[in-house]
Design a protein around this motif. Structure first.
Motif, PDB file in Angstrom:
ATOM      1  N   VAL A  41       0.832  -1.209   0.000  1.00  0.00           N
ATOM      2  CA  VAL A  41       0.000   0.000   0.000  1.00  0.00           C
ATOM      3  C   VAL A  41       0.864   1.255   0.000  1.00  0.00           C
ATOM      4  N   THR A  42       1.894   1.282   0.837  1.00  0.00           N
ATOM      5  CA  THR A  42       2.776   2.448   0.894  1.00  0.00           C
ATOM      6  C   THR A  42       3.526   2.626  -0.420  1.00  0.00           C
ATOM      7  N   HIS A  43       3.951   1.538  -1.022  1.00  0.00           N
ATOM      8  CA  HIS A  43       4.686   1.603  -2.286  1.00  0.00           C
ATOM      9  C   HIS A  43       3.824   2.201  -3.397  1.00  0.00           C
ATOM     10  N   LEU A  44       2.602   1.729  -3.538  1.00  0.00           N
ATOM     11  CA  LEU A  44       1.709   2.247  -4.589  1.00  0.00           C
ATOM     12  C   LEU A  44       1.310   3.690  -4.312  1.00  0.00           C
ATOM     13  N   LEU A  45       1.071   4.026  -3.049  1.00  0.00           N
ATOM     14  CA  LEU A  45       0.719   5.407  -2.708  1.00  0.00           C
ATOM     15  C   LEU A  45       1.864   6.358  -3.023  1.00  0.00           C
ATOM     16  N   ALA A  46       3.101   5.950  -2.758  1.00  0.00           N
ATOM     17  CA  ALA A  46       4.256   6.790  -3.068  1.00  0.00           C
ATOM     18  C   ALA A  46       4.398   6.995  -4.579  1.00  0.00           C
ATOM     19  N   GLN A  47       4.149   5.967  -5.363  1.00  0.00           N
ATOM     20  CA  GLN A  47       4.236   6.105  -6.821  1.00  0.00           C
ATOM     21  C   GLN A  47       3.247   7.131  -7.345  1.00  0.00           C
ATOM     22  N   THR A  48       1.981   6.990  -6.966  1.00  0.00           N
ATOM     23  CA  THR A  48       0.952   7.913  -7.474  1.00  0.00           C
ATOM     24  C   THR A  48       1.181   9.339  -6.977  1.00  0.00           C
ATOM     25  N   THR A  49       1.611   9.486  -5.725  1.00  0.00           N
ATOM     26  CA  THR A  49       1.869  10.832  -5.197  1.00  0.00           C
ATOM     27  C   THR A  49       3.033  11.494  -5.917  1.00  0.00           C
ATOM     28  N   LEU A  50       4.063  10.727  -6.208  1.00  0.00           N
ATOM     29  CA  LEU A  50       5.218  11.274  -6.927  1.00  0.00           C
ATOM     30  C   LEU A  50       4.811  11.773  -8.314  1.00  0.00           C
ATOM     31  N   ARG A  51       4.016  11.007  -9.027  1.00  0.00           N
ATOM     32  CA  ARG A  51       3.574  11.415 -10.360  1.00  0.00           C
ATOM     33  C   ARG A  51       2.685  12.657 -10.280  1.00  0.00           C
ATOM     34  N   ASN A  52       1.804  12.715  -9.295  1.00  0.00           N
ATOM     35  CA  ASN A  52       0.901  13.860  -9.185  1.00  0.00           C
ATOM     36  C   ASN A  52       1.659  15.146  -8.872  1.00  0.00           C
ATOM     37  N   ILE A  53       2.661  15.062  -7.997  1.00  0.00           N
ATOM     38  CA  ILE A  53       3.412  16.269  -7.629  1.00  0.00           C
ATOM     39  C   ILE A  53       4.254  16.762  -8.797  1.00  0.00           C
ATOM     40  N   LEU A  54       4.951  15.853  -9.481  1.00  0.00           N
ATOM     41  CA  LEU A  54       5.813  16.267 -10.583  1.00  0.00           C
ATOM     42  C   LEU A  54       5.006  16.842 -11.744  1.00  0.00           C
ATOM     43  N   GLY A  55       3.762  16.387 -11.912  1.00  0.00           N
ATOM     44  CA  GLY A  55       2.937  16.907 -13.001  1.00  0.00           C
ATOM     45  C   GLY A  55       2.519  18.347 -12.815  1.00  0.00           C
ATOM     46  N   THR A  56       2.652  18.880 -11.608  1.00  0.00           N
ATOM     47  CA  THR A  56       2.259  20.270 -11.340  1.00  0.00           C
ATOM     48  C   THR A  56       3.447  21.217 -11.232  1.00  0.00           C
ATOM     49  N   LYS A  57       4.663  20.733 -11.514  1.00  0.00           N
ATOM     50  CA  LYS A  57       5.865  21.538 -11.376  1.00  0.00           C
ATOM     51  C   LYS A  57       6.540  21.741 -12.726  1.00  0.00           C
ATOM     52  N   ASN A  58       7.210  22.889 -12.875  1.00  0.00           N
ATOM     53  CA  ASN A  58       8.046  23.130 -14.045  1.00  0.00           C
ATOM     54  C   ASN A  58       9.393  22.426 -13.875  1.00  0.00           C
ATOM     55  N   LEU A  59      10.075  22.251 -15.006  1.00  0.00           N
ATOM     56  CA  LEU A  59      11.360  21.557 -14.971  1.00  0.00           C
ATOM     57  C   LEU A  59      12.371  22.306 -14.112  1.00  0.00           C
ATOM     58  N   ALA A  60      12.386  23.624 -14.204  1.00  0.00           N
ATOM     59  CA  ALA A  60      13.339  24.414 -13.413  1.00  0.00           C
ATOM     60  C   ALA A  60      13.090  24.235 -11.915  1.00  0.00           C
ATOM     61  N   ASP A  61      11.814  24.174 -11.511  1.00  0.00           N
ATOM     62  CA  ASP A  61      11.502  23.970 -10.090  1.00  0.00           C
ATOM     63  C   ASP A  61      11.928  22.580  -9.620  1.00  0.00           C
ATOM     64  N   ILE A  62      11.755  21.573 -10.467  1.00  0.00           N
ATOM     65  CA  ILE A  62      12.129  20.206 -10.087  1.00  0.00           C
ATOM     66  C   ILE A  62      13.637  20.101  -9.893  1.00  0.00           C
ATOM     67  N   LEU A  63      14.410  20.760 -10.758  1.00  0.00           N
ATOM     68  CA  LEU A  63      15.860  20.660 -10.679  1.00  0.00           C
ATOM     69  C   LEU A  63      16.452  21.493  -9.549  1.00  0.00           C
ATOM     70  N   SER A  64      15.799  22.586  -9.189  1.00  0.00           N
ATOM     71  CA  SER A  64      16.391  23.509  -8.217  1.00  0.00           C
ATOM     72  C   SER A  64      15.746  23.465  -6.833  1.00  0.00           C
ATOM     73  N   ASP A  65      14.583  22.845  -6.707  1.00  0.00           N
ATOM     74  CA  ASP A  65      13.848  22.901  -5.438  1.00  0.00           C
ATOM     75  C   ASP A  65      13.431  21.501  -5.003  1.00  0.00           C
ATOM     76  N   ARG A  66      14.376  20.575  -4.967  1.00  0.00           N
ATOM     77  CA  ARG A  66      14.048  19.192  -4.601  1.00  0.00           C
ATOM     78  C   ARG A  66      13.652  19.066  -3.128  1.00  0.00           C
ATOM     79  N   GLU A  67      14.301  19.828  -2.271  1.00  0.00           N
ATOM     80  CA  GLU A  67      14.046  19.687  -0.833  1.00  0.00           C
ATOM     81  C   GLU A  67      12.613  20.049  -0.481  1.00  0.00           C
ATOM     82  N   ASN A  68      12.121  21.167  -1.014  1.00  0.00           N
ATOM     83  CA  ASN A  68      10.741  21.558  -0.727  1.00  0.00           C
ATOM     84  C   ASN A  68       9.749  20.569  -1.337  1.00  0.00           C
ATOM     85  N   MET A  69      10.070  20.043  -2.516  1.00  0.00           N
ATOM     86  CA  MET A  69       9.191  19.044  -3.125  1.00  0.00           C
ATOM     87  C   MET A  69       9.145  17.771  -2.289  1.00  0.00           C
ATOM     88  N   ALA A  70      10.292  17.355  -1.738  1.00  0.00           N
ATOM     89  CA  ALA A  70      10.321  16.164  -0.893  1.00  0.00           C
ATOM     90  C   ALA A  70       9.495  16.373   0.377  1.00  0.00           C
TER      91      ALA A  70
END
Length: 289
Positions: free
Chosen positions: A149-178
């Protein structure tokens, strides 16, 4: 068909308690359906973890480790008092069953996820999630498989968060995203007795074409900055020369001293023959005539 073959044929879809007579003394040992008892060998569950024998004749004593808790069910109902352990606890043979819950921190690796970012860039991201169970009772009665359950929840949450971010934010703001992902996972799993301790983004992979384009863009940016810095240096140098010329125009001897200083610097760098008029101010005198 013998008694042993009938015991092995019982389906393990719904675990329940069965009674086995073991050894010459006819000691009663309690086990789940599908478990095997061979002579005096320890009783083992389907997962391979040994189940400790009861202490004493006709007793129902069990021992759990410091990092474990036992959730007891009596005739299918949860026993009051919550989880038992660590140490020794007692169960009623043939009516009680229990599930062991590990309270230690577990790490799961989220497989690489191919995601389309907000600015339409395809990237591949993988992460690591650390969690532990803080409520053994909720983890047993509400979740069939905590890790899955935790594994599948982490997968879907990761995809949902990355889909709302720009590439520059993903590369420069990993800590806040985590931290954002950790908060979302905890809010979704706290009702199951699971605590998400930490989320780490392990790698972000970009397409090769995008890597080349970003490298060319970075190189062009560095060249532009270098040209701007060189132009600013020329401007500052010209201003300094203008101020120096104004100072030297006040006293003609200052220009002669500067001329001699320049000759000394040139002679120190390389061996060369330098011709200069004596006196140095002969050219202005010629112009006057």
């Amino acid at each position: 068909m013998g008694a042993d073959s009938r015991l092995r044929a019982v389906p393990a879809v719904r675990p329940h308690r069965v009674c086995h007579w073991v050894g010459p003394a006819k000691k009663l040992v309690i086990g789940r359906a599908g478990e095997e008892v061979i002579g005096q060998a320890p009783l083992r569950r389907s997962s391979g973890r040994p189940v400790r024998r009861p202490r004493g004749k006709g007793s129902g004593g069990e021992i759990v480790n410091e990092y474990e808790r036992a959730v007891i069910f009596r005739l299918g109902r949860l026993v009051r008092g919550g989880a038992k352990g660590p140490g020794l606890f007692w169960i009623i043979p043939c009516t009680d069953s229990f599930s062991l819950v590990d309270l230690r921190t577990v790490s799961i690796s989220v497989p690489p996820q191919e995601v389309l970012t907000k600015d339409s860039v395809t990237i591949v991201v993988d992460a690591i999630v650390y969690y532990h169970i803080f409520d053994p009772v909720m983890a047993v009665i509400r979740v069939s498989n905590v890790r899955s359950v935790t594994h599948l929840l982490a997968q879907t949450t990761l995809r949902n968060i990355l889909g709302t971010k720009n590439l520059a934010d993903i590369l420069s703001d990993r800590e806040n995203m985590a931290q954002q992902m950790e908060h979302i996972l905890f809010e979704a799993s706290k009702g199951w007795g699971i605590k998400i301790q930490r989320v780490e983004f392990r790698d972000v992979r970009l397409p090769l074409a995008l890597q080349r384009a970003m490298a060319a863009e970075a190189e062009a940016t560095r060249d532009a900055k270098a040209k701007v810095i060189a132009a600013e240096g020329e401007r500052d140098a010209s201003r300094a020369l203008k101020e120096a010329a104004q100072v030297m125009s006040v006293n003609p001897n200052a220009l002669q001293l500067r001329y001699l200083q320049t000759l000394a610097e040139v002679a120190a760098e390389r061996h060369s023959t330098i011709l200069f008029p004596v006196p140095i101010d002969i050219m202005p005198e010629i112009k006057k005539k």
